[in-house]
Enzyme design. Structure first.
Site, mmCIF file in Angstrom:
data_model
loop_
_atom_site.group_PDB
_atom_site.id
_atom_site.type_symbol
_atom_site.label_atom_id
_atom_site.label_comp_id
_atom_site.label_asym_id
_atom_site.label_seq_id
_atom_site.Cartn_x
_atom_site.Cartn_y
_atom_site.Cartn_z
ATOM 1 N N PHE A 42 20.981 -3.045 12.769
ATOM 2 C CA PHE A 42 19.748 -3.336 12.041
ATOM 3 C C PHE A 42 18.576 -3.430 13.025
ATOM 4 O O PHE A 42 18.714 -4.011 14.100
ATOM 5 C CB PHE A 42 19.900 -4.649 11.259
ATOM 6 N N ASP B 100 26.478 -10.448 14.348
ATOM 7 C CA ASP B 100 25.489 -10.585 13.289
ATOM 8 C C ASP B 100 26.258 -10.536 11.966
ATOM 9 O O ASP B 100 26.932 -9.540 11.656
ATOM 10 C CB ASP B 100 24.477 -9.440 13.385
ATOM 11 N N TYR C 289 19.710 -15.261 2.862
ATOM 12 C CA TYR C 289 19.033 -14.739 1.673
ATOM 13 C C TYR C 289 19.791 -13.613 0.990
ATOM 14 O O TYR C 289 19.359 -13.133 -0.039
ATOM 15 C CB TYR C 289 17.593 -14.312 1.979
ATOM 16 N N LYS C 290 20.910 -13.178 1.571
ATOM 17 C CA LYS C 290 21.641 -12.097 0.897
ATOM 18 C C LYS C 290 22.767 -12.698 0.043
ATOM 19 O O LYS C 290 22.515 -13.217 -1.026
ATOM 20 C CB LYS C 290 22.203 -11.129 1.929
ATOM 21 N N ARG D 64 22.415 2.579 -1.546
ATOM 22 C CA ARG D 64 23.272 1.437 -1.187
ATOM 23 C C ARG D 64 23.455 0.521 -2.395
ATOM 24 O O ARG D 64 22.494 -0.006 -2.932
ATOM 25 C CB ARG D 64 22.610 0.666 -0.035
#
Ligand code: PLP
Length: 366
Positions: free
Chosen positions: A9, A81, A106-107, A255
């Site tokens: 990322f 990560d 937040y995911k 995705r």
């Protein structure tokens, strides 16, 4: 050398680049193009290996235990990560002997945009860490208000300043729901929904140029399924306009994330049916309807209808729109909206209006 993947990322790679530049001690990034190249890239010159457990684009999941062993055999540190792992797949950082881990809430932890990041550090490393962002919450005695920084013992020294308490309390709500289940059950469901989704896409959308970018192997898959399509961006915009809210990632990646707590099997079915329709009708070629802001619609509907959709508005002395509730059912270029209007002097009235919208931030009636 800091070893990572080119497909990591951007934030991870940018932060490493920023630190390398700031420290100016000759560190460099070594990026590999395929997960299989990692073991050979990690050697005695590696300062640390910075690996994202589940790839944000393809959903590829590393074997954390095996890779941590490889990293340790080379005498270096493993930083993981977990942005696409925590809450999505079981992770045993202590079991594999990881050195550091970071992630976001937040995911899959459902904290919502802006909720805090987290750091995980095993006891053996905690007191060796020198905090460069040395704020008062990382101090050993924060309420002494001492002008000299003295790091807390243990994980406390990883804190910086005042924490985002409101966001953290929202994360707590998300975590409360996790306490009603366990990660193994969630993993079983996540894989079953993912398997179903792959099977349905291949059965029902086989005539279209979609190719699976995610591993079918459970051991190599996170909680998402990605397909490539030459017009991935447009296809995803069309899906979003139809209420299938997933993501597009460069290049060509559609995705689909399966949050196992609340994504149902029927959601996977509905998403595939919508995808099939979007591809079969080629509706992705038309600009999608954007959900216009109430203000834009208010102005444009009023000017179209000379002041009021009911034909009186300004003429009958109404003071104008006080509130409008819009309920869209949209196709690609038109939207049928139920407009409930509350005038400042009258009660609520409703009417259905079909409009044609433009695809821009100021979408309006044509
Ligand atoms: C693998 C990975 N790491 C980190 C992040 C978060 O980065 P940031 O802190 O910039 O939101 C994301 C966000 O999508 C991600 O996918």
């Amino acid at each position: 050398m800091i070893v990572s993947e080119r497909s990591n990322f951007p934030t991870d790679l940018y932060i490493a680049q920023g630190l390398i530049e700031q420290l100016d001690r000759g560190y460099a990034l070594r990026l590999v193009d395929d997960p299989s190249e990692l073991p050979a890239a990690i050697d005695e010159n590696t300062a640390l290996a910075m690996i994202t457990h589940v790839n944000y684009r393809t959903g590829y999941m590393h074997d954390m235990a095996a890779l941590t062993q490889t990293i340790h055999r080379a005498g270096t540190l493993a930083v993981w990560d977990l942005a696409h792992s925590v809450g999505a797949v079981p992770v045993d950082l202590n079991g594999v002997g990881a050195d550091y881990a970071v992630g976001c809430t937040y995911k899959y932890l459902n904290g919502g945009p802006g909720s805090p990041a987290f750091v995980w550090v095993p006891k053996r490393h905690q007191n060796a860490f020198s905090q460069p962002l040395s704020g008062w919450w990382g101090h050993k005695k924060p309420f002494e208000m001492n002008p000299v920084y003295r790091p807390d013992d243990g994980i406390g020294r990883f804190l910086c300043g005042t924490q985002p308490i409101v966001s953290m309390s929202l994360v707590e709500c998300g975590l409360d729901v996790f306490l009603q289940t366990d990660m193994l059950s969630l993993r079983r469901k996540s894989l079953a929904v993912g398997d179903l989704f792959i099977k349905l896409v291949e059965e029902r959308c086989g005539a279209f140029p979609l190719s699976l970018a995610t591993s079918r192997e459970h051991a190599q898959r996170g909680s998402q399924v990605s397909f490539e399509h030459p017009n991935g961006y447009e296809v995803m915009q069309a899906l979003i306009a139809r209420g299938v809210i997933d993501d597009y990632r460069e290049p060509r990646i559609l995705r689909f994330g399966f949050t196992p707590l609340y994504t149902r099997f029927v959601d996977a079915w509905d998403a595939v049916e919508t995808l099939r329709d979007v591809l079969a009708t080629e509706s992705w070629r038309a600009p999608p309807v954007r959900r216009a802001r109430i203000g834009d619609l208010r102005t444009t509907i009023m000017s179209e209808t000379k002041g009021c959709p009911f034909g009186h508005g300004a003429q009958s002395g109404e003071k104008g729109w006080h509130d409008a509730k819009l309920d869209f059912s949209d196709s690609m270029s038109t939207a049928t909206i139920s407009v409930s209007i509350r005038f400042s002097t009258r009660s609520v009235r409703s009417r259905r209006i079909t409009i044609t919208t433009r695809c821009c931030s100021s979408c309006s009636i044509r």
